[in-house]
Enzyme design. Structure first.
Site, PDB file in Angstrom:
ATOM      1  N   PRO A  88     -17.103  20.638   2.937  1.00 33.71           N
ATOM      2  CA  PRO A  88     -18.421  20.926   3.531  1.00 33.71           C
ATOM      3  C   PRO A  88     -18.728  22.417   3.551  1.00 33.71           C
ATOM      4  CG  PRO A  88     -16.908  19.948   5.167  1.00 33.71           C
ATOM      5  CD  PRO A  88     -16.193  19.956   3.860  1.00 33.71           C
ATOM      6  N   GLU A 115      -7.945  18.374   8.430  1.00 36.03           N
ATOM      7  CA  GLU A 115      -8.780  19.478   8.918  1.00 36.03           C
ATOM      8  C   GLU A 115      -9.166  20.418   7.776  1.00 36.03           C
ATOM      9  OE1 GLU A 115     -10.189  20.066  12.085  1.00 36.03           O
ATOM     10  OE2 GLU A 115      -9.649  17.954  11.901  1.00 36.03           O
ATOM     11  N   ARG A 153     -24.357  11.404 -15.883  1.00 39.72           N
ATOM     12  CA  ARG A 153     -25.699  10.980 -16.286  1.00 39.72           C
ATOM     13  C   ARG A 153     -26.349  11.951 -17.271  1.00 39.72           C
ATOM     14  NH1 ARG A 153     -28.113   7.160 -13.244  1.00 39.72           N
ATOM     15  NH2 ARG A 153     -30.169   8.118 -13.463  1.00 39.72           N
ATOM     16  N   ASP A 168     -35.622  11.447 -14.289  1.00 45.37           N
ATOM     17  CA  ASP A 168     -35.211  11.393 -12.894  1.00 45.37           C
ATOM     18  C   ASP A 168     -35.947  12.463 -12.094  1.00 45.37           C
ATOM     19  OD1 ASP A 168     -33.563   9.279 -13.195  1.00 45.37           O
ATOM     20  OD2 ASP A 168     -31.695  10.412 -13.253  1.00 45.37           O
TER      21      ASP A 168
END
Ligand code: ADE
Length: 254
Positions: A88, A115, A153, A168
């Site tokens: 993250p 963690e 893709r 897209d």
């Protein structure tokens, strides 16, 4: 293109990789996915891959040795390809990054757990850190699948429809127009008449206007970078004027 995925949970990848577009892409030899269990590279008796953090505090940290051993034994030291850590804390993944990675021959993806991973992995092994959004997952596995799918893709031949990736949403710089299929009426809700008209010019114009409307309503920031024709700009101007008129009406009522 080759993907090397380093994870403590290789089994979670199989069902998705054995389904639909990614399964076909592998069968056609367009992508190769190699799953490596980091635990196999831990040399101690119990194959331990995590330990308590120096300095105390809760949670466990992924040890550096098994991660370095896994990546270097598969890809060499130092690896010749980008080595991505899914975390993250990374740069937010998007369409442009996916397209750039699709130019590579090999991409290595390391899935973090617990963690976090020992900082020396970030400093001395990883070349880029990627996040798939501002939320915390239980590990990098889902994020690695997201990256693998979105990058694949862009590879020629992966999508049945050669225009697929180009059409897209983010490729056009606009969100997509609404899609409908049979039946023409479902629970009393009808497909817009224009789509049944067979008039390809009108259909193309309607789709373009719907894409503009949707983008204007939901992601106006995308309009600033989109390539817009004179007709597009005129349509958006009409939208703005309609909205201004409606707002004026509301104010008059108050
Ligand atoms: N690992 C945990 N959360 C993540 C996220 N949002 N993106 C990428 N990897 C992650």
């Amino acid at each position: 293109m080759r993907f090397d995925i380093f994870t403590l949970f290789p089994d979670v990848f199989q069902p998705y990789l054995q389904t639909s577009i990614l399964q076909r892409a592998q069968q056609k030899g367009l992508i190769e996915v190699h799953l490596h269990n980091i635990r196999d590279y831990a040399t101690d008796k119990h194959h331990i891959t995590d330990d308590e953090p120096y300095g105390g505090g809760g949670g466990m940290v992924m040890k550096p040795e098994p991660i370095f051993a896994a990546v270097e034994s598969v890809l060499g030291a130092p690896p010749a390809c980008p080595v991505i850590l899914l975390t993250p804390q990374g740069k937010t993944f998007n369409h442009q990054i996916a397209r750039q990675y699709a130019q590579l021959e090999t991409l290595a993806l390391i899935c973090g757990r617990y963690e976090g991973v020992d900082e020396r992995v970030r400093e001395h092994l990883v070349t880029d850190e990627l996040s798939i959004g501002d939320y915390v997952l239980s590990g990098g596995e889902l994020a690695a699948l997201v990256v693998l799918d979105a990058v694949s893709r862009f590879l020629p031949g992966v999508l049945g429809d050669p225009d697929g990736a180009v059409d897209d949403s983010y490729a056009l710089g606009l969100l997509e127009y609404p899609h409908y299929t049979r039946p023409a009426e479902f629970r009393g809700w009808r497909v817009p008449d224009v789509l049944l008209s067979g008039d390809h010019g009108r259909i193309a114009r309607w789709r373009r206007e719907q894409a503009l409307l949707r983008t204007w309503q939901r992601r106006p920031d995308l309009l600033e970078k989109a390539t817009l024709s004179k007709e597009d700009k005129a349509f958006l101007e009409r939208l703005r004027q309609t909205q201004a008129t409606l707002r004026q009406g509301e104010n008059d009522e108050i």
